[in-house]
Design a protein around this motif. Sequence first.
Motif, short mmCIF file in Angstrom:
data_model
loop_
_atom_site.label_atom_id
_atom_site.label_comp_id
_atom_site.label_asym_id
_atom_site.label_seq_id
_atom_site.Cartn_x
_atom_site.Cartn_y
_atom_site.Cartn_z
N ALA A 104 -0.14 2.73 1.90
CA ALA A 104 -0.21 1.75 1.00
C ALA A 104 -1.42 1.28 0.87
O ALA A 104 -1.99 1.03 -0.21
CB ALA A 104 0.70 0.53 1.46
N ASP A 105 -2.36 1.04 1.94
CA ASP A 105 -4.10 0.74 1.73
C ASP A 105 -4.59 1.75 0.77
O ASP A 105 -5.34 1.34 -0.03
CB ASP A 105 -4.67 0.63 3.34
CG ASP A 105 -4.08 -0.67 3.89
OD1 ASP A 105 -3.36 -1.44 3.40
OD2 ASP A 105 -4.13 -0.30 4.93
N ASP A 106 -4.29 2.99 1.09
CA ASP A 106 -4.97 4.13 0.30
C ASP A 106 -4.56 3.99 -1.31
O ASP A 106 -5.48 4.15 -2.19
CB ASP A 106 -4.91 5.44 0.86
CG ASP A 106 -5.88 6.20 0.42
OD1 ASP A 106 -6.93 6.38 1.07
OD2 ASP A 106 -5.75 7.03 -0.64
N ALA A 128 4.16 3.15 -7.34
CA ALA A 128 3.48 4.16 -7.32
C ALA A 128 3.74 5.16 -6.13
O ALA A 128 4.20 6.43 -6.28
CB ALA A 128 2.20 3.95 -7.26
N ILE A 129 4.22 4.63 -5.06
CA ILE A 129 4.43 5.44 -3.59
C ILE A 129 5.97 5.91 -3.86
O ILE A 129 6.27 6.92 -3.72
CB ILE A 129 4.21 4.45 -2.60
CG1 ILE A 129 2.76 4.19 -2.27
CG2 ILE A 129 4.93 5.26 -1.40
CD1 ILE A 129 2.69 3.21 -1.08
N ALA A 130 6.74 5.10 -4.58
CA ALA A 130 8.01 5.67 -4.67
C ALA A 130 8.07 6.75 -5.71
O ALA A 130 9.04 7.55 -5.79
CB ALA A 130 9.05 4.42 -5.19
N GLY A 133 7.95 9.85 -4.12
CA GLY A 133 8.96 10.20 -3.23
C GLY A 133 8.28 9.79 -1.55
O GLY A 133 8.72 10.56 -0.75
N MET A 134 7.50 9.10 -1.58
CA MET A 134 6.75 8.79 -0.28
C MET A 134 6.78 7.37 0.28
O MET A 134 6.18 6.85 1.22
CB MET A 134 5.36 9.12 -0.38
CG MET A 134 4.71 10.34 -0.71
SD MET A 134 5.21 11.52 0.90
CE MET A 134 3.98 10.77 1.94
N SER A 135 7.92 6.64 0.00
CA SER A 135 8.12 5.19 0.29
C SER A 135 8.48 5.09 1.65
O SER A 135 7.99 4.19 2.23
CB SER A 135 9.65 4.66 -0.48
OG SER A 135 9.25 4.68 -1.92
N GLU A 136 9.00 5.95 2.52
CA GLU A 136 9.35 6.14 3.77
C GLU A 136 7.89 5.98 4.50
O GLU A 136 7.95 5.93 5.73
CB GLU A 136 10.44 6.94 4.49
CG GLU A 136 10.02 8.45 4.02
CD GLU A 136 11.08 9.13 4.35
OE1 GLU A 136 11.49 9.23 5.74
OE2 GLU A 136 11.78 10.01 3.66
N TYR A 137 6.85 6.64 4.13
CA TYR A 137 5.68 6.78 4.52
C TYR A 137 4.56 5.62 4.36
O TYR A 137 3.32 5.68 4.36
CB TYR A 137 5.01 8.08 4.40
CG TYR A 137 5.97 9.23 4.66
CD1 TYR A 137 6.07 9.92 6.08
CD2 TYR A 137 7.02 9.69 3.77
CE1 TYR A 137 6.79 10.80 6.68
CE2 TYR A 137 7.87 10.94 4.03
CZ TYR A 137 7.71 11.40 5.57
OH TYR A 137 8.45 12.28 5.97
N ALA A 138 5.02 4.65 3.55
CA ALA A 138 3.99 3.47 3.13
C ALA A 138 3.03 3.16 4.28
O ALA A 138 2.07 2.72 3.90
CB ALA A 138 4.77 2.31 2.46
#
Length: 283
Positions: A104-106, A128-130, A133-138
């Motif tokens: 998320a910081d990045d 943007a993360i969702a 497909g990377m929400s679980e890795y935020a």
Amino acid sequence: MTIDNIIKIRNVSFTYPDAKEPAINNVTFDIERGSWTSIIGHNGSGKSTIIRLINGLLDADENANSKIEVDGIRLTQKTVWDIRDRVGVVFQNPDNQFVGATVADDVAFGLENRGVSRLEMTKIVPKAIAAVGMSEYADAEPGSLSGGQKQRVAIAGIIAIKPKIIILDEATSMLDPDGRSQVLQVVQQMKDKYGLTVIAITHDIDETALADQVLVMNDGQIVTQGKPEYVFKKTKLLNELGLTVPFFQQVKKDLQSNAINIPDTINSEKELINYLCQLNSKK
């Protein structure tokens, strides 16, 4: 009907310091808004230099007749930052792109640089993360991710700043086939969703099947260009340049030479498999 070209390159050359020959030699081409363009060629052909010229990381050789125009803005020292706001680049090595302690910081980094408020960032970053497909890795550390996941995070960071053009500079070359496929699928989805223009610098000839236009470079010049089906027919030229046609094109050509009627409109492995299945079902 007038074609809306988001990038216009006219008579552009570039020579590295102390080099005897230009790395880019009087190149001219257009890229249509919303299209996917692949640029291919061997190492040293000028592919990556073109990209650095487009976003102003390199200054073209002086020439009164040359021009680089992005989204209607002519590239100059005064406009370079306006152009960079419109262009996002995903580089070859994802580890060189991370600056945040978490995913998320990045993704938020580019927004912080543009003075976006923290309240606004809390809305933009999760979306943007969702999207990739990377929400679980935020909250994960970027170093703990796989190569494909890292590139998806890099794409999320670009999506967050809402560019009009995304450039993949050998962005899948360090990934395994699954990671490469995932990243290309995400880029295709983002292109369709946000109307992005994609430019892909690649060594993987199979990736060019995704393109609307292929530019083939050699010694700083464009030696041929056009739709993938047009370029792939130039087997002799590609072989001379150390390039090969995609595997499905080789199979298609072999089938046609053995009197099996394969339409020229078949331009991907999936289309070829579906067509052959249909032929088989008619027997």
